[in-house]
Design a protein around this motif. Sequence first.
Motif, PDB file in Angstrom:
ATOM      1  N   ARG A  47       0.484   3.949  -2.850  1.00 41.64           N
ATOM      2  CA  ARG A  47       0.087   5.295  -2.857  1.00 41.64           C
ATOM      3  C   ARG A  47       1.243   6.422  -3.395  1.00 41.64           C
ATOM      4  O   ARG A  47       0.906   7.318  -3.904  1.00 41.64           O
ATOM      5  N   ASP A  89      -4.179   8.636   2.625  1.00 39.93           N
ATOM      6  CA  ASP A  89      -4.380   9.078   1.537  1.00 39.93           C
ATOM      7  C   ASP A  89      -4.699  10.735   1.173  1.00 39.93           C
ATOM      8  O   ASP A  89      -4.113  11.105   0.036  1.00 39.93           O
ATOM      9  N   ARG A 102       0.831  -1.215   0.125  1.00 37.83           N
ATOM     10  CA  ARG A 102       0.147   0.049   0.084  1.00 37.83           C
ATOM     11  C   ARG A 102       0.726   1.237   0.010  1.00 37.83           C
ATOM     12  O   ARG A 102       0.604   2.215  -0.840  1.00 37.83           O
ATOM     13  N   THR A 141      -1.156  12.195   1.000  1.00 37.12           N
ATOM     14  CA  THR A 141      -0.707  12.195  -0.479  1.00 37.12           C
ATOM     15  C   THR A 141      -1.246  12.982  -1.183  1.00 37.12           C
ATOM     16  O   THR A 141      -0.716  13.800  -2.057  1.00 37.12           O
ATOM     17  N   THR A 201      -7.536   6.730   5.845  1.00 39.99           N
ATOM     18  CA  THR A 201      -7.863   7.820   4.792  1.00 39.99           C
ATOM     19  C   THR A 201      -6.961   8.870   4.896  1.00 39.99           C
ATOM     20  O   THR A 201      -6.659   9.825   4.238  1.00 39.99           O
TER      21      THR A 201
END
Length: 285
Positions: A136, A262, A132, A265, A259
């Motif tokens: 990402r 995310d 992951r 990023t 989250t």
Amino acid sequence: MRPTRFVALGDSLTAGVGDPVGGAWRGWAALLAPGLGDGPRGTGGFANLAESGAQTRDVRERQLPAALALRPELASVVVGVNDTLRRTFDIHAVTARLDEVYAALTRQGTVILTACLPDPGALLGLPGALARPLARRQQAVNSVVHALSDRYGAVHLHAAEGAWITDRAMWSADRLHPGERGHRHVALRFHALLAERGLATGRAPSPEPEAPAPGTWQSLWWLATAGTGWVTRRCTDLLPQLLRLAADEVRHRARGTSTRLDLRTAAAVSAALTALPAPERADAA
């Protein structure tokens, strides 16, 4: 119409790793080149400047000056995966370098080919906590490439998704680079995009490989020889940081706050793109 000068920049994907011919690598760019024009050779000159292991810094500092000297009508810039596999990964630096490369080629009137790519963790089958963070990073690079492709009017190939990624016949023994069939798949898709713009008037490359796909024994042999060295080199540089990223991933999943990673990023990508200077117009010449 005179033949098109085509120059390819990038890393091992464009260098042709996974598609051996006559003791050397061929790859998608070399397969694409003859189909750009109607003549017997298709191009007014094809140069492959891509290097295995290249990062965006290498493209900007070494490959770009050589490409500009050739003044191509068409140039592919497909790079970024190796940046994600380094502990020094910085999406701001990657964005700035890619923007410089795209801008310099565009100022010369060159049409750019770009592509978003699958994340290496998924291709290598890494466990989720390790895969992951790499995914990402690759998604961040892909988001930047998408945005810059729009900014500079590039011919952009969406190659990060699709059935080809899970089709074992498309990939070489190392599971990270396309095999001959995969390289032909990329060349065909680029040819179709270029043909839509009237930039490829020759015959599309054949989708059918000339050599058989690597079998199980070949895959195991690669993993036991060259693959071991490849993994060792990557682990020496990335593994300690990747383990920390994986631990952070596990903590956030346990708390139900994944989250946030995310969003962090996405914010970094947005900030990197916002920091770019305004694009310059192409040369009148």
